[in-house]
Design an enzyme around this catalytic site. Structure first.
Site, mmCIF file in Angstrom:
data_model
loop_
_atom_site.group_PDB
_atom_site.id
_atom_site.type_symbol
_atom_site.label_atom_id
_atom_site.label_comp_id
_atom_site.label_asym_id
_atom_site.label_seq_id
_atom_site.Cartn_x
_atom_site.Cartn_y
_atom_site.Cartn_z
ATOM 1 N N GLY A 12 0.873 -1.178 0.000
ATOM 2 C CA GLY A 12 0.000 0.000 0.000
ATOM 3 C C GLY A 12 0.904 1.220 0.000
ATOM 4 O O GLY A 12 1.603 1.475 0.984
ATOM 5 N N ASP A 36 2.356 -1.603 -4.516
ATOM 6 C CA ASP A 36 0.942 -1.252 -4.712
ATOM 7 C C ASP A 36 0.418 -2.057 -5.892
ATOM 8 O O ASP A 36 1.117 -2.947 -6.400
ATOM 9 C CB ASP A 36 0.778 0.283 -4.898
ATOM 10 C CG ASP A 36 -0.566 0.792 -4.374
ATOM 11 O OD1 ASP A 36 -1.620 0.386 -4.943
ATOM 12 O OD2 ASP A 36 -0.580 1.570 -3.410
ATOM 13 N N SER A 124 -4.364 -1.877 8.004
ATOM 14 C CA SER A 124 -5.634 -1.666 7.301
ATOM 15 C C SER A 124 -6.820 -1.832 8.246
ATOM 16 O O SER A 124 -6.838 -2.735 9.085
ATOM 17 C CB SER A 124 -5.757 -2.672 6.146
ATOM 18 O OG SER A 124 -4.539 -2.753 5.427
ATOM 19 N N HIS A 180 -9.705 -1.050 18.195
ATOM 20 C CA HIS A 180 -9.412 0.274 17.630
ATOM 21 C C HIS A 180 -10.717 0.905 17.145
ATOM 22 O O HIS A 180 -10.925 1.125 15.963
ATOM 23 C CB HIS A 180 -8.417 0.096 16.476
ATOM 24 C CG HIS A 180 -7.877 1.378 15.932
ATOM 25 N ND1 HIS A 180 -7.343 2.363 16.719
ATOM 26 C CD2 HIS A 180 -7.773 1.829 14.651
ATOM 27 C CE1 HIS A 180 -6.942 3.359 15.950
ATOM 28 N NE2 HIS A 180 -7.194 3.061 14.697
#
Ligand code: NAI
Ligand code: OAA
Length: 313
Positions: A12, A36, A124, A180
């Site tokens: 990413g 990516d 992610s 989170h």
């Protein structure tokens, strides 16, 4: 025997990935491979080259390459996964689950094939559930699959405490446990400044305001940015975890770990204090919690479990 440099892959090459790659190189933690999708191969190569061209100015000797070919990641010591979509104002992290589960799964299949010995750190979102997806797909031991949330959430909490007291951030210590999400659990009882418990320094209503601001800290940045989420502090958090592992520092920091009975939870990834060293997660610490703190952690764990249910169907 020649000593080899560490190799770190960052999957990413968006805001968090690119920022992380630059910070890793600036600290000379190893050579960096930035990955990516094939459609973005040239921009990814361009970002990596641009960073590399900063190296003579800043005086770092890490190599940085951009690619969409996982063959270039082979033999990585650490793989950091930031691939996926970020939320926009009005969205929760959980709204990203379906899109990002597919992305994390496909990334992990490549990681499993090309970097079978790597320690993998997942960023992610929704990150607790994405770490579960990664664990299932990779089939690696639990010590080598780690999610990032607690370093960032604790950093936000400590920032607000330092601001409140007008003291150095270096002297602030705290812990944020749990998922989170907006019901994460900043542990006031385990927070101190220069060794002094914060509840003797800050009035209760101000502590409560700091706790609430921490819980929605990601959303505060999302609302300010307007079209994406935080990336400087998340990247710094990933770099701290990477450094702890690559230097075998044995740091005790909150990370998302696989729980098999700890805190009374089974088959769950959740933010807990852990010892991070050369083998990844080397130990999970079970703090003694009051009934109120445990109830808050249970609530957060339940939220994570509900999202994990979606990805493990
Ligand atoms: N756990 C945490 O504390 C934090 C999590 N995040 C999460 O990290 C993720 C990334 O955030 P940003 O970097 O700001 O987003 P971004 O949109 O700037 O970058 C994401 C990158 O992933 C790439 N990508 C998508 N599918 C891919 C695939 N299959 N293989 C390789 N790359 C792929 C995209 O092309 C894009 O370049 C988001 O899900 C965000 O919610 C962000 C900050 C903190
Ligand atoms: O809020 C978001 O979507 C990104 C994130 O996880 C954070 O900054 O804590």
């Amino acid at each position: 025997m020649a000593i080899k440099r560490n190799k770190i892959t960052v999957v990413g090459a968006g805001f968090t990935g690119a920022t992380t790659a630059l910070m890793l190189a600036q600290k000379e933690l190893g050579d960096v491979v930035l990955v990516d999708i094939p459609q973005l191969e040239n921009p990814t190569k361009g970002k990596a080259l641009d960073m590399l061209e900063a190296s003579p100015v800043q005086g770092f000797d890490s190599n940085i390459v951009g690619t969409s070919d996982y063959a270039d990641t082979a033999g990585s010591d650490i793989v950091i996964i930031t691939a996926g979509v970020a939320r926009k104002p009005g969205m929760s992290r959980d709204d990203l689950v379906n899109t990002n589960a597919g992305i994390v799964k496909s990334v992990c299949e490549n990681v499993k094939n090309h970097c079978p010995d790597a320690i993998v750190i997942i960023l992610s979102n929704p990150v607790d559930a994405m770490t579960y997806t990664a664990y299932q797909t990779l089939g690696f031991p639990k010590s080598r699959v780690i999610g990032q949330s607690g370093v960032l959430d604790t950093a936000r909490y400590c920032t607000f405490i330092a601001q409140e007291l007008n003291v150095s951030v270096e002297d602030v210590r705290g812990f944020v446990l749990g998922g989170h999400g907006d019901d994460m659990v900043p542990l006031v009882r385990y927070s101190s400044v220069g060794g002094i418990p914060i509840d003797t320094l800050i009035p209760a209503d101000r502590i409560e305001a700091i706790v609430q601001r921490t819980r929605v800290g990601g959303g505060e940045i999302v609302n300010l940015l307007g079209n994406g989420s935080a990336y400087y502090a998340p990247a710094a958090s990933l770099v701290q975890m990477t450094e702890a592992i690559l230097k075998d520092k044995k740091r005790i920091i909150p990370v998302i770990a696989y729980l098999e009975g700890e805190y009374g939870y089974e088959d769950l990834f959740l933010g807990v204090p852990a010892l991070l060293g050369g083998s990844g997660i080397e130990k999970v610490f079970e703090l003694e919690l009051t009934a109120e703190e445990k109830a808050a952690l249970d609530k957060s764990a339940e939220s994570v479990r509900n999202v994990i249910k979606v990805v493990s169907l």
